[in-house]
Design a protein around this motif. Structure first.
Motif, PDB file in Angstrom:
ATOM      1  N   LEU A  42      -8.761   5.423  -4.437  1.00 38.01           N
ATOM      2  CA  LEU A  42      -7.200   5.479  -4.375  1.00 38.01           C
ATOM      3  C   LEU A  42      -7.298   5.500  -2.569  1.00 38.01           C
ATOM      4  O   LEU A  42      -6.510   5.033  -1.928  1.00 38.01           O
ATOM      5  CB  LEU A  42      -6.575   6.796  -4.622  1.00 38.01           C
ATOM      6  CG  LEU A  42      -5.109   6.764  -4.667  1.00 38.01           C
ATOM      7  CD1 LEU A  42      -4.496   5.434  -5.424  1.00 38.01           C
ATOM      8  CD2 LEU A  42      -4.505   7.941  -5.291  1.00 38.01           C
ATOM      9  N   GLU A  43      -8.342   6.212  -2.120  1.00 39.58           N
ATOM     10  CA  GLU A  43      -8.319   6.215  -0.471  1.00 39.58           C
ATOM     11  C   GLU A  43      -8.474   4.599   0.186  1.00 39.58           C
ATOM     12  O   GLU A  43      -8.318   4.649   1.321  1.00 39.58           O
ATOM     13  CB  GLU A  43      -9.833   6.986  -0.151  1.00 39.58           C
ATOM     14  CG  GLU A  43      -9.384   8.506  -0.220  1.00 39.58           C
ATOM     15  CD  GLU A  43      -8.535   8.971   0.746  1.00 39.58           C
ATOM     16  OE1 GLU A  43      -8.632   8.948   1.944  1.00 39.58           O
ATOM     17  OE2 GLU A  43      -7.542   9.778  -0.016  1.00 39.58           O
ATOM     18  N   LEU A  44      -9.378   3.891  -0.788  1.00 37.80           N
ATOM     19  CA  LEU A  44      -9.357   2.345  -0.303  1.00 37.80           C
ATOM     20  C   LEU A  44      -8.291   1.939   0.017  1.00 37.80           C
ATOM     21  O   LEU A  44      -8.029   0.888   0.851  1.00 37.80           O
ATOM     22  CB  LEU A  44     -10.120   1.702  -1.318  1.00 37.80           C
ATOM     23  CG  LEU A  44     -11.855   2.208  -1.611  1.00 37.80           C
ATOM     24  CD1 LEU A  44     -12.420   1.097  -2.423  1.00 37.80           C
ATOM     25  CD2 LEU A  44     -12.520   2.626  -0.169  1.00 37.80           C
ATOM     26  N   LYS A  45      -7.077   2.146  -0.709  1.00 41.36           N
ATOM     27  CA  LYS A  45      -5.596   1.261  -0.182  1.00 41.36           C
ATOM     28  C   LYS A  45      -5.490   1.845   1.163  1.00 41.36           C
ATOM     29  O   LYS A  45      -4.563   1.207   1.747  1.00 41.36           O
ATOM     30  CB  LYS A  45      -4.639   1.831  -1.330  1.00 41.36           C
ATOM     31  CG  LYS A  45      -4.787   1.544  -2.526  1.00 41.36           C
ATOM     32  CD  LYS A  45      -3.753   1.566  -3.508  1.00 41.36           C
ATOM     33  CE  LYS A  45      -4.014   1.023  -4.836  1.00 41.36           C
ATOM     34  NZ  LYS A  45      -3.491  -0.339  -5.210  1.00 41.36           N
ATOM     35  N   LYS A  46      -5.836   3.017   1.712  1.00 39.80           N
ATOM     36  CA  LYS A  46      -5.631   3.546   3.069  1.00 39.80           C
ATOM     37  C   LYS A  46      -6.756   2.886   4.156  1.00 39.80           C
ATOM     38  O   LYS A  46      -6.418   2.175   5.007  1.00 39.80           O
ATOM     39  CB  LYS A  46      -5.580   4.847   3.288  1.00 39.80           C
ATOM     40  CG  LYS A  46      -4.269   5.581   2.648  1.00 39.80           C
ATOM     41  CD  LYS A  46      -4.416   7.018   2.795  1.00 39.80           C
ATOM     42  CE  LYS A  46      -3.859   8.024   1.598  1.00 39.80           C
ATOM     43  NZ  LYS A  46      -4.609   9.248   1.617  1.00 39.80           N
ATOM     44  N   THR A  47      -7.698   3.116   3.694  1.00 42.34           N
ATOM     45  CA  THR A  47      -9.035   2.832   4.571  1.00 42.34           C
ATOM     46  C   THR A  47      -9.478   1.097   4.693  1.00 42.34           C
ATOM     47  O   THR A  47      -9.780   0.677   5.510  1.00 42.34           O
ATOM     48  CB  THR A  47     -10.359   3.421   4.243  1.00 42.34           C
ATOM     49  OG1 THR A  47     -10.639   3.309   2.674  1.00 42.34           O
ATOM     50  CG2 THR A  47     -10.188   4.906   4.411  1.00 42.34           C
ATOM     51  N   VAL A  48      -9.072   0.451   3.475  1.00 37.45           N
ATOM     52  CA  VAL A  48      -9.564  -1.014   3.412  1.00 37.45           C
ATOM     53  C   VAL A  48      -8.375  -1.807   3.720  1.00 37.45           C
ATOM     54  O   VAL A  48      -8.009  -2.389   4.605  1.00 37.45           O
ATOM     55  CB  VAL A  48     -10.233  -1.429   2.304  1.00 37.45           C
ATOM     56  CG1 VAL A  48     -10.661  -2.711   2.268  1.00 37.45           C
ATOM     57  CG2 VAL A  48     -11.510  -0.705   2.083  1.00 37.45           C
ATOM     58  N   ASN A  49      -7.365  -1.449   2.889  1.00 34.85           N
ATOM     59  CA  ASN A  49      -6.033  -2.299   2.960  1.00 34.85           C
ATOM     60  C   ASN A  49      -5.363  -1.731   1.408  1.00 34.85           C
ATOM     61  O   ASN A  49      -5.790  -1.472   0.630  1.00 34.85           O
ATOM     62  CB  ASN A  49      -6.611  -3.778   2.836  1.00 34.85           C
ATOM     63  CG  ASN A  49      -5.865  -4.705   1.798  1.00 34.85           C
ATOM     64  OD1 ASN A  49      -4.681  -4.544   1.587  1.00 34.85           O
ATOM     65  ND2 ASN A  49      -6.897  -5.531   1.162  1.00 34.85           N
ATOM     66  N   LYS A  50      -3.917  -1.866   1.898  1.00 37.54           N
ATOM     67  CA  LYS A  50      -3.167  -1.486   0.619  1.00 37.54           C
ATOM     68  C   LYS A  50      -3.119  -2.196  -0.607  1.00 37.54           C
ATOM     69  O   LYS A  50      -2.596  -1.834  -1.796  1.00 37.54           O
ATOM     70  CB  LYS A  50      -1.485  -1.185   1.122  1.00 37.54           C
ATOM     71  CG  LYS A  50      -0.865  -2.402   1.483  1.00 37.54           C
ATOM     72  CD  LYS A  50       0.703  -2.061   1.940  1.00 37.54           C
ATOM     73  CE  LYS A  50       1.486  -3.169   2.129  1.00 37.54           C
ATOM     74  NZ  LYS A  50       1.689  -3.675   3.261  1.00 37.54           N
ATOM     75  N   LYS A  51      -3.460  -3.356  -0.412  1.00 40.08           N
ATOM     76  CA  LYS A  51      -3.685  -4.342  -1.667  1.00 40.08           C
ATOM     77  C   LYS A  51      -5.150  -4.047  -2.443  1.00 40.08           C
ATOM     78  O   LYS A  51      -5.460  -5.066  -3.395  1.00 40.08           O
ATOM     79  CB  LYS A  51      -3.556  -5.787  -1.329  1.00 40.08           C
ATOM     80  CG  LYS A  51      -2.073  -6.107  -0.973  1.00 40.08           C
ATOM     81  CD  LYS A  51      -1.848  -7.362  -0.575  1.00 40.08           C
ATOM     82  CE  LYS A  51      -0.337  -7.604  -0.299  1.00 40.08           C
ATOM     83  NZ  LYS A  51      -0.334  -9.032   0.470  1.00 40.08           N
ATOM     84  N   HIS A  52      -5.692  -2.944  -2.033  1.00 43.98           N
ATOM     85  CA  HIS A  52      -7.412  -3.142  -2.569  1.00 43.98           C
ATOM     86  C   HIS A  52      -6.770  -2.510  -3.876  1.00 43.98           C
ATOM     87  O   HIS A  52      -6.125  -1.631  -4.358  1.00 43.98           O
ATOM     88  CB  HIS A  52      -8.049  -1.901  -1.758  1.00 43.98           C
ATOM     89  CG  HIS A  52      -9.566  -2.056  -2.216  1.00 43.98           C
ATOM     90  ND1 HIS A  52     -10.045  -1.439  -3.296  1.00 43.98           N
ATOM     91  CD2 HIS A  52     -10.684  -2.536  -1.702  1.00 43.98           C
ATOM     92  CE1 HIS A  52     -11.306  -1.707  -3.539  1.00 43.98           C
ATOM     93  NE2 HIS A  52     -11.695  -2.656  -2.531  1.00 43.98           N
ATOM     94  N   LYS A  53      -7.510  -3.021  -4.750  1.00 39.04           N
ATOM     95  CA  LYS A  53      -7.278  -2.792  -6.418  1.00 39.04           C
ATOM     96  C   LYS A  53      -8.034  -1.354  -6.695  1.00 39.04           C
ATOM     97  O   LYS A  53      -9.333  -1.090  -6.418  1.00 39.04           O
ATOM     98  CB  LYS A  53      -7.712  -3.896  -7.219  1.00 39.04           C
ATOM     99  CG  LYS A  53      -6.926  -5.043  -7.086  1.00 39.04           C
ATOM    100  CD  LYS A  53      -5.564  -4.901  -7.540  1.00 39.04           C
ATOM    101  CE  LYS A  53      -4.690  -6.286  -7.323  1.00 39.04           C
ATOM    102  NZ  LYS A  53      -3.368  -6.254  -7.366  1.00 39.04           N
ATOM    103  N   LEU A  54      -7.453  -0.897  -7.706  1.00 38.73           N
ATOM    104  CA  LEU A  54      -8.036   0.493  -8.313  1.00 38.73           C
ATOM    105  C   LEU A  54      -8.858  -0.093  -9.499  1.00 38.73           C
ATOM    106  O   LEU A  54      -8.501  -1.261  -9.969  1.00 38.73           O
ATOM    107  CB  LEU A  54      -7.007   1.499  -8.838  1.00 38.73           C
ATOM    108  CG  LEU A  54      -6.254   2.173  -7.667  1.00 38.73           C
ATOM    109  CD1 LEU A  54      -5.154   2.947  -8.498  1.00 38.73           C
ATOM    110  CD2 LEU A  54      -6.898   3.098  -6.948  1.00 38.73           C
ATOM    111  N   PRO A  55      -9.817   0.539 -10.048  1.00 38.37           N
ATOM    112  CA  PRO A  55     -10.463   0.067 -11.346  1.00 38.37           C
ATOM    113  C   PRO A  55      -9.462  -0.346 -12.504  1.00 38.37           C
ATOM    114  O   PRO A  55      -9.230  -1.337 -13.091  1.00 38.37           O
ATOM    115  CB  PRO A  55     -11.539   1.005 -11.844  1.00 38.37           C
ATOM    116  CG  PRO A  55     -11.876   1.569 -10.262  1.00 38.37           C
ATOM    117  CD  PRO A  55     -10.408   1.523  -9.787  1.00 38.37           C
TER     118      PRO A  55
END
Ligand code: SF4
Ligand code: SF4
Length: 253
Positions: A42-55
Motif C-alpha cells: 500500500l505504501e507504494l501508492k505513496k512512494t512510487v505512484n498512486k497508480k501502483h497496483k496492489l497484488p
C-alpha cells in the motif's frame, strides 16, 4: 511443489543456459516471497505512484508475490565498465534476460496451475508510463518487499549477489512462507558513507546524493537502445552499476 519453487527457478535458468545461440551467461538466481497483504504494498501508492497496483488489484485472492533476481555473469559486468555507451554484451544480456524472465514466468504459472493455483505474470520491463516514467508495478520495490535486497545510492536494488542482473516477479494464489527482510543496509554509502562510486560512474551527471533525473537517465537508455536497435528492444545503460563495489555482491557483508 510449493516448497520447491526456489529449485524450479534455479533449474529453469540452469537448463535455459544450455539453449543454443545465447550470448549471455547467468549465475544462480535468488528468490524471495512476500505476503500479498503486506502493508508495504500500500505504501507504494505513496512512494512510487498512486497508480501502483496492489497484488489483489491484479489477481483476485492473491496470497504471495514471488520475486527473483537473475544475476549476470561477471563477464557481462566487466564488458560494461569502460566507455560511455553500453557494451553490446550488456545489450544482449538485457534482451536475453527479459526473454528468459517471460518464459520463466510462463513456466511457473503452468506449474502452479497443476495444483489449481492462479497466477499473474508480470512483464519484465516497460510496465511504466512513457511520459511520467512511473511504473504500475515496480520490480525493484517488489524485490525489496520480498526480502531480496535493499536500495543503493544509485536507486537500484542491491542483492546478496549485487545489482547486475534482472528482476522478475509473479503474483499467485498459492500461500508460500515469506522471506524475512534484513534491516542492515547493503549500500556502502548508506552503511558508513564510504562510497559514492556510482555517482562518479555516471558520465551524464544525472545521479547525485540528492538527485536522480529519471528523464535524463531514460534519454541515455533510449540512445543506447537506438545504437543496438538491430538486436531488439534494449533501452538500457547500467554504467553507474558496473565496476563498483555492489556490482556483483553485497559490499557491506
Ligand atoms: S556504488 Fe557504492 S554508493 Fe553506489 S550504490 Fe554501490 S555501494 Fe552504494
Ligand atoms: S543508468 Fe546510466 S544514465 Fe542512468 S544513472 Fe546510471 S549511469 Fe547514469
Amino acid at each position: 511443489m510449493l516448497a520447491n519453487i526456489e529449485n524450479l527457478v534455479i533449474n529453469f535458468v540452469e537448463n535455459y543456459k544450455k539453449s543454443s545461440n545465447l550470448k549471455t551467461e547467468w549465475d544462480k538466481p535468488i528468490i524471495g516471497f512476500a505476503n500479498a497483504s503486506d502493508p508495504l504494498f500500500l505504501e507504494l501508492k505513496k512512494t512510487v505512484n498512486k497508480k501502483h497496483k496492489l497484488p489483489n488489484e491484479l489477481l483476485n485472492q492473491a496470497q504471495t508475490v514471488i520475486s527473483y533476481f537473475i544475476p549476470f555473469n561477471y563477464k557481462v559486468v566487466l564488458s560494461n565498465t569502460k566507455g560511455k555507451k553500453a557494451s553490446i554484451e550488456w545489450a544482449f544480456a538485457y534482451i536475453e534476460t527479459n526473454k528468459l524472465i517471460t518464459e520463466l514466468n510462463e513456466f511457473l504459472a503452468k506449474e502452479l496451475k497443476k495444483e489449481d493455483f492462479d497466477s499473474v505474470k508480470i512483464l519484465p520491463t516497460h510496465n511504466f508510463d512513457k511520459n511520467s516514467l512511473v511504473s504500475f508495478w515496480s520490480h525493484k520495490h517488489i524485490a525489496y518487499i520480498a526480502g531480496l535486497g535493499r536500495f543503493g545510492l544509485h536507486k537500484m536494488i542491491i542483492t546478496e549477489k549485487g545489482y547486475c542482473g534482472r528482476l522478475g516477479s509473479l503474483i499467485t494464489t498459492a500461500k508460500i512462507k515469506t522471506t524475512r527482510r534484513l534491516e542492515k543496509e547493503y549500500c556502502l554509502y548508506f552503511h558508513d558513507k564510504s562510497c559514492k562510486k556510482c555517482i562518479d560512474k555516471c558520465f551524464y551527471n544525472v545521479l547525485n546524493v540528492d538527485l536522480f533525473d529519471r528523464h535524463k537517465c531514460y534519454e541515455v537508455c533510449l540512445e543506447n537502445g537506438r545504437i543496438y536497435s538491430h538486436l531488439g528492444l534494449s533501452d538500457m545503460c547500467g554504467k553507474c552499476a558496473c565496476g563498483v563495489p555492489c556490482s556483483l555482491k553485497n559490499p557491506v557483508k
